[in-house]
Design a protein around this motif. Structure first.
Motif, PDB file in Angstrom:
ATOM      1  N   PRO A 170       0.843  -1.201   0.000  1.00 22.57           N
ATOM      2  CA  PRO A 170       0.000   0.000   0.000  1.00 22.57           C
ATOM      3  C   PRO A 170       0.879   1.253   0.000  1.00 22.57           C
ATOM      4  N   ASP A 171       0.457   2.278  -0.749  1.00 20.40           N
ATOM      5  CA  ASP A 171       1.243   3.499  -0.897  1.00 20.40           C
ATOM      6  C   ASP A 171       1.598   4.144   0.438  1.00 20.40           C
ATOM      7  N   GLU A 172       0.671   4.158   1.387  1.00 16.06           N
ATOM      8  CA  GLU A 172       0.937   4.819   2.660  1.00 16.06           C
ATOM      9  C   GLU A 172       2.000   4.090   3.468  1.00 16.06           C
ATOM     10  N   LYS A 173       2.252   2.831   3.178  1.00 15.56           N
ATOM     11  CA  LYS A 173       3.265   2.061   3.904  1.00 15.56           C
ATOM     12  C   LYS A 173       4.634   2.113   3.237  1.00 15.56           C
ATOM     13  N   THR A 174       4.708   2.491   1.969  1.00 13.92           N
ATOM     14  CA  THR A 174       5.964   2.452   1.230  1.00 13.92           C
ATOM     15  C   THR A 174       7.007   3.380   1.840  1.00 13.92           C
ATOM     16  N   ILE A 175       6.622   4.621   2.111  1.00 15.63           N
ATOM     17  CA  ILE A 175       7.581   5.578   2.673  1.00 15.63           C
ATOM     18  C   ILE A 175       7.954   5.173   4.090  1.00 15.63           C
ATOM     19  N   TRP A 176       6.972   4.724   4.875  1.00 17.75           N
ATOM     20  CA  TRP A 176       7.268   4.270   6.233  1.00 17.75           C
ATOM     21  C   TRP A 176       8.253   3.108   6.197  1.00 17.75           C
ATOM     22  N   LEU A 177       8.041   2.143   5.303  1.00 17.48           N
ATOM     23  CA  LEU A 177       8.912   0.980   5.178  1.00 17.48           C
ATOM     24  C   LEU A 177      10.316   1.398   4.739  1.00 17.48           C
ATOM     25  N   PHE A 178      10.400   2.326   3.796  1.00 13.18           N
ATOM     26  CA  PHE A 178      11.692   2.840   3.339  1.00 13.18           C
ATOM     27  C   PHE A 178      12.439   3.496   4.506  1.00 13.18           C
ATOM     28  N   LYS A 179      11.749   4.330   5.277  1.00  9.88           N
ATOM     29  CA  LYS A 179      12.354   5.004   6.431  1.00  9.88           C
ATOM     30  C   LYS A 179      12.817   3.995   7.482  1.00  9.88           C
ATOM     31  N   GLU A 180      12.004   2.997   7.752  1.00 11.82           N
ATOM     32  CA  GLU A 180      12.371   1.979   8.738  1.00 11.82           C
ATOM     33  C   GLU A 180      13.596   1.179   8.290  1.00 11.82           C
ATOM     34  N   ASN A 181      13.694   0.864   7.005  1.00 15.94           N
ATOM     35  CA  ASN A 181      14.863   0.139   6.502  1.00 15.94           C
ATOM     36  C   ASN A 181      16.114   1.006   6.518  1.00 15.94           C
ATOM     37  N   LEU A 182      15.978   2.291   6.222  1.00 21.84           N
ATOM     38  CA  LEU A 182      17.128   3.202   6.354  1.00 21.84           C
ATOM     39  C   LEU A 182      17.654   3.170   7.786  1.00 21.84           C
ATOM     40  N   LYS A 183      16.721   3.182   8.734  1.00 24.55           N
ATOM     41  CA  LYS A 183      17.102   3.166  10.148  1.00 24.55           C
ATOM     42  C   LYS A 183      17.725   1.817  10.525  1.00 24.55           C
ATOM     43  N   GLU A 184      17.115   0.736  10.089  1.00 25.64           N
ATOM     44  CA  GLU A 184      17.606  -0.604  10.435  1.00 25.64           C
ATOM     45  C   GLU A 184      19.022  -0.849   9.918  1.00 25.64           C
TER      46      GLU A 184
ATOM     47  N   GLN B 143      21.114   1.496   9.156  1.00 22.22           N
ATOM     48  CA  GLN B 143      21.920   2.669   9.549  1.00 22.22           C
ATOM     49  C   GLN B 143      22.487   3.388   8.322  1.00 22.22           C
ATOM     50  N   LEU B 144      21.607   3.704   7.382  1.00 22.89           N
ATOM     51  CA  LEU B 144      22.016   4.349   6.137  1.00 22.89           C
ATOM     52  C   LEU B 144      21.644   5.830   6.059  1.00 22.89           C
ATOM     53  N   GLU B 145      20.962   6.367   7.088  1.00 23.34           N
ATOM     54  CA  GLU B 145      20.540   7.767   7.014  1.00 23.34           C
ATOM     55  C   GLU B 145      21.730   8.700   6.836  1.00 23.34           C
ATOM     56  N   GLN B 146      22.774   8.495   7.649  1.00 23.09           N
ATOM     57  CA  GLN B 146      23.947   9.370   7.598  1.00 23.09           C
ATOM     58  C   GLN B 146      24.670   9.243   6.260  1.00 23.09           C
ATOM     59  N   GLN B 147      24.812   8.020   5.741  1.00 24.05           N
ATOM     60  CA  GLN B 147      25.482   7.826   4.453  1.00 24.05           C
ATOM     61  C   GLN B 147      24.705   8.506   3.328  1.00 24.05           C
ATOM     62  N   LEU B 148      23.388   8.397   3.351  1.00 27.44           N
ATOM     63  CA  LEU B 148      22.557   9.028   2.332  1.00 27.44           C
ATOM     64  C   LEU B 148      22.668  10.549   2.416  1.00 27.44           C
ATOM     65  N   PHE B 149      22.644  11.084   3.634  1.00 27.74           N
ATOM     66  CA  PHE B 149      22.785  12.530   3.826  1.00 27.74           C
ATOM     67  C   PHE B 149      24.148  13.011   3.328  1.00 27.74           C
TER      68      PHE B 149
ATOM     69  N   PHE C  65      25.147  17.465  10.541  1.00 25.58           N
ATOM     70  CA  PHE C  65      24.294  17.525  11.718  1.00 25.58           C
ATOM     71  C   PHE C  65      24.691  16.439  12.707  1.00 25.58           C
ATOM     72  N   THR C  66      24.401  16.673  13.962  1.00 22.12           N
ATOM     73  CA  THR C  66      24.515  15.649  14.999  1.00 22.12           C
ATOM     74  C   THR C  66      23.350  15.841  15.963  1.00 22.12           C
ATOM     75  N   VAL C  67      23.028  14.805  16.704  1.00 17.39           N
ATOM     76  CA  VAL C  67      21.963  14.857  17.697  1.00 17.39           C
ATOM     77  C   VAL C  67      22.526  14.335  19.010  1.00 17.39           C
ATOM     78  N   THR C  68      22.300  15.089  20.079  1.00 17.55           N
ATOM     79  CA  THR C  68      22.738  14.679  21.420  1.00 17.55           C
ATOM     80  C   THR C  68      21.563  14.842  22.380  1.00 17.55           C
ATOM     81  N   SER C  69      21.759  14.425  23.612  1.00 11.74           N
ATOM     82  CA  SER C  69      20.730  14.685  24.622  1.00 11.74           C
ATOM     83  C   SER C  69      20.718  16.185  24.901  1.00 11.74           C
ATOM     84  N   ALA C  70      19.615  16.684  25.409  1.00 14.90           N
ATOM     85  CA  ALA C  70      19.461  18.117  25.644  1.00 14.90           C
ATOM     86  C   ALA C  70      20.485  18.661  26.631  1.00 14.90           C
ATOM     87  N   SER C  71      21.013  17.804  27.489  1.00  8.61           N
ATOM     88  CA  SER C  71      21.916  18.285  28.535  1.00  8.61           C
ATOM     89  C   SER C  71      23.333  18.571  28.052  1.00  8.61           C
TER      90      SER C  71
END
Length: 189
Positions: free
Chosen positions: A14-28, A30-36, A133-139
């Motif tokens: 289903p179309d509404e699941k395609t982007i979610w599935l793509f995002k979840e696989n990027l996360k699984e 660990q390709l987000e940083q490489q793609l960026f 970009f980087t992400v850390t805890s707020a502290s």
């Protein structure tokens, strides 16, 4: 692409699941940083991002506040997951653990309390395109991520006074990056 999504030819998604599935696989995988990084390098190679100057800053990203017991909070501060979070429900799932954020932290800045994370970014001075970009805890302090945001391609750096220190100035000199970091303000000046 189909293989990356874990699908076979002929599978209907289903179309509404395609982007979610793509995002979840990027996360699984660990390709987000490489793609960026790949996208940023293409922009630099084509002259869209000139890297003549950079602006760095950090901002809070607040998340829903947790309602934990004192014991649970003490475990989280130690870096461990409370036992009560790891208990399986009657359905055999870890429901409480999936609903709790054990990486977010509290911080007070200018008498304002924040719970969550801090996004640190480096943007191109001319185009305002985010290049790192980087992400850390707020502290964490803004300046702790400077070395992860600056590289040898950066020629000039603009930043607020949170990034002003002798160590940072020495680091920027070593990187041959011209410092335009604001001076710290004092009462009455």
């Amino acid at each position: 692409f189909m293989q990356f999504l874990g699908l076979q030819i002929g599978d209907r998604v289903p179309d509404e699941k395609t982007i979610w599935l793509f995002k979840e696989n990027l996360k699984e995988y660990q390709l987000e940083q490489q793609l960026f990084d790949l996208f940023t390098s293409v922009l630099i190679d084509h002259g869209i991002v000139a890297k003549e100057g950079s602006i760095i800053d950090a901002t809070f990203v607040d998340v829903p506040k947790q309602h934990n017991t004192r014991e649970e909070n003490a475990d989280i501060k130690k870096g461990s997951i409370p036992i009560s979070f790891a208990k399986k429900s009657k359905k055999g799932t870890y429901g409480k653990l999936s609903q709790k954020d054990t990486d977010a932290r509290w911080v007070t800045k200018n008498r304002e309390r924040h719970y969550g994370y801090k996004d640190h970014i480096n943007v191109d001075e001319k185009t305002k395109i985010i290049t790192k970009f980087t992400v850390t805890s707020a502290s964490s302090h803004d300046s702790t991520e400077l070395e992860n945001l600056i590289d040898k391609k950066d020629k000039r750096l603009h930043a607020d006074s949170a990034y002003r220190s002798k160590d940072i100035e020495e680091y920027l000199q070593k990187q041959k990056c011209e410092s335009h970091v604001h001076e710290k303000g004092y009462r009455g000046k």
